[in-house]
Each structure stands twice: as structure tokens, then as C-alpha cells.
Write a protein that holds these residues in place. Structure first.
Motif, PDB file in Angstrom:
ATOM      1  N   VAL A 180       2.458  -2.133  -4.608  1.00 44.80           N
ATOM      2  CA  VAL A 180       2.891  -1.074  -4.249  1.00 44.80           C
ATOM      3  C   VAL A 180       3.840  -0.847  -2.886  1.00 44.80           C
ATOM      4  O   VAL A 180       3.686  -2.130  -2.271  1.00 44.80           O
ATOM      5  N   GLU A 181       4.222   0.389  -2.744  1.00 49.56           N
ATOM      6  CA  GLU A 181       5.294   0.102  -1.402  1.00 49.56           C
ATOM      7  C   GLU A 181       4.249   0.483  -0.364  1.00 49.56           C
ATOM      8  O   GLU A 181       3.934   1.798  -0.383  1.00 49.56           O
ATOM      9  N   CYS A 182       3.876  -0.082   0.594  1.00 52.91           N
ATOM     10  CA  CYS A 182       2.837   0.200   1.502  1.00 52.91           C
ATOM     11  C   CYS A 182       3.338   1.024   2.709  1.00 52.91           C
ATOM     12  O   CYS A 182       2.909   1.711   3.279  1.00 52.91           O
ATOM     13  N   ASP A 183       4.533   0.453   3.243  1.00 55.24           N
ATOM     14  CA  ASP A 183       5.327   1.143   4.421  1.00 55.24           C
ATOM     15  C   ASP A 183       6.802   1.553   3.455  1.00 55.24           C
ATOM     16  O   ASP A 183       6.844   1.530   2.482  1.00 55.24           O
ATOM     17  N   GLU A 184       7.707   2.170   4.502  1.00 59.75           N
ATOM     18  CA  GLU A 184       8.860   2.602   3.833  1.00 59.75           C
ATOM     19  C   GLU A 184       9.530   1.714   3.130  1.00 59.75           C
ATOM     20  O   GLU A 184      10.172   1.775   2.112  1.00 59.75           O
ATOM     21  N   SER A 185       9.582   0.259   3.844  1.00 62.14           N
ATOM     22  CA  SER A 185      10.554  -0.657   3.148  1.00 62.14           C
ATOM     23  C   SER A 185       9.621  -1.842   2.903  1.00 62.14           C
ATOM     24  O   SER A 185      10.168  -3.236   2.857  1.00 62.14           O
ATOM     25  N   LYS A 186       8.277  -1.814   2.921  1.00 59.78           N
ATOM     26  CA  LYS A 186       7.393  -2.981   2.764  1.00 59.78           C
ATOM     27  C   LYS A 186       6.735  -3.009   1.403  1.00 59.78           C
ATOM     28  O   LYS A 186       6.310  -1.952   0.858  1.00 59.78           O
ATOM     29  N   TYR A 187       6.317  -4.034   0.852  1.00 53.85           N
ATOM     30  CA  TYR A 187       5.613  -4.126  -0.330  1.00 53.85           C
ATOM     31  C   TYR A 187       4.111  -4.923  -0.223  1.00 53.85           C
ATOM     32  O   TYR A 187       4.296  -5.753   0.545  1.00 53.85           O
ATOM     33  N   CYS A 188       3.210  -4.440  -0.870  1.00 52.52           N
ATOM     34  CA  CYS A 188       1.951  -4.925  -0.751  1.00 52.52           C
ATOM     35  C   CYS A 188       1.175  -5.197  -2.089  1.00 52.52           C
ATOM     36  O   CYS A 188       1.735  -4.441  -3.030  1.00 52.52           O
ATOM     37  N   LEU A 189       0.311  -5.811  -2.232  1.00 56.61           N
ATOM     38  CA  LEU A 189      -0.337  -6.212  -3.140  1.00 56.61           C
ATOM     39  C   LEU A 189      -1.510  -5.259  -3.561  1.00 56.61           C
ATOM     40  O   LEU A 189      -1.904  -4.300  -2.617  1.00 56.61           O
ATOM     41  N   THR A 190      -1.860  -4.650  -4.807  1.00 57.76           N
ATOM     42  CA  THR A 190      -2.792  -3.825  -4.912  1.00 57.76           C
ATOM     43  C   THR A 190      -4.243  -4.401  -4.989  1.00 57.76           C
ATOM     44  O   THR A 190      -4.157  -5.775  -4.996  1.00 57.76           O
ATOM     45  N   GLN A 191      -5.248  -3.692  -5.022  1.00 61.95           N
ATOM     46  CA  GLN A 191      -6.427  -4.337  -5.213  1.00 61.95           C
ATOM     47  C   GLN A 191      -6.849  -4.801  -6.362  1.00 61.95           C
ATOM     48  O   GLN A 191      -7.944  -5.542  -6.507  1.00 61.95           O
ATOM     49  N   GLU A 192      -6.304  -4.795  -7.518  1.00 55.09           N
ATOM     50  CA  GLU A 192      -6.456  -5.207  -8.902  1.00 55.09           C
ATOM     51  C   GLU A 192      -6.614  -6.765  -8.817  1.00 55.09           C
ATOM     52  O   GLU A 192      -5.706  -7.409  -8.241  1.00 55.09           O
TER      53      GLU A 192
END
Length: 82
Positions: free
Chosen positions: A70-82
Motif C-alpha cells: 500500500v502507499e502508506c505516505d504520499e510517496s512511500k510504500y509499505c507491506l500490507t498485513q497479509e
């Protein structure tokens, strides 16, 4: 993330026989970079995954559609909980 480790072993074994990375290997590199380093911007992901901008954008779009990141901030990507 035990599943990610198992995938890494399978992809890593396959990569020792091939010169180029598969799409699965590229995805694994992106997911591992996010797992190890937390939220990353696209420049950092390019560095960790060793990908050009265009290829990374295509792969990130695919991962976003599949719900793996997911895009967690405006320009950063994060893993989802899955």
C-alpha cells in the motif's frame, strides 16, 4: 514472514542457474526490501531492488492491485498485513 523466507529459498535456488531474474525474483526483492527497511520511497526501492524506474513502477502497480503493498505516505510504500 515465514512464507516470504520460503519463497526466497525457492527463487534463490532457481536464480543460481539463470543469469537474469524472473518476475518472481524481482517481486521478492521488492517485498524483502520493504520487510527489512519499512516504508520506502521509490528511489530507495529502485536501489534495493536494482531496477530501473519504469520496470519498478509497473511492478509496484501490480503489487498494489494485488493488495500486497500500500502507499502508506504520499510517496512511500509499505507491506500490507497479509
Amino acid at each position: 514472514m515465514q512464507n516470504l523466507t520460503n519463497i526466497a529459498l525457492v527463487v534463490g535456488a532457481a536464480m543460481t542457474r539463470k543469469k537474469y531474474r524472473s518476475q518472481a525474483g524481482i517481486i521478492l526483492d521488492i517485498l524483502e526490501a520493504l520487510e527489512r527497511n519499512g516504508p520506502l520511497n521509490i528511489t530507495r526501492l529502485m536501489y534495493y531492488a536494482n531496477l530501473p524506474y519504469g520496470r519498478l513502477r509497473e511492478t509496484l502497480s501490480r503489487l498494489l492491485e494485488q493488495g500486497l503493498i500500500v502507499e502508506c505516505d504520499e510517496s512511500k510504500y509499505c507491506l500490507t498485513q497479509e
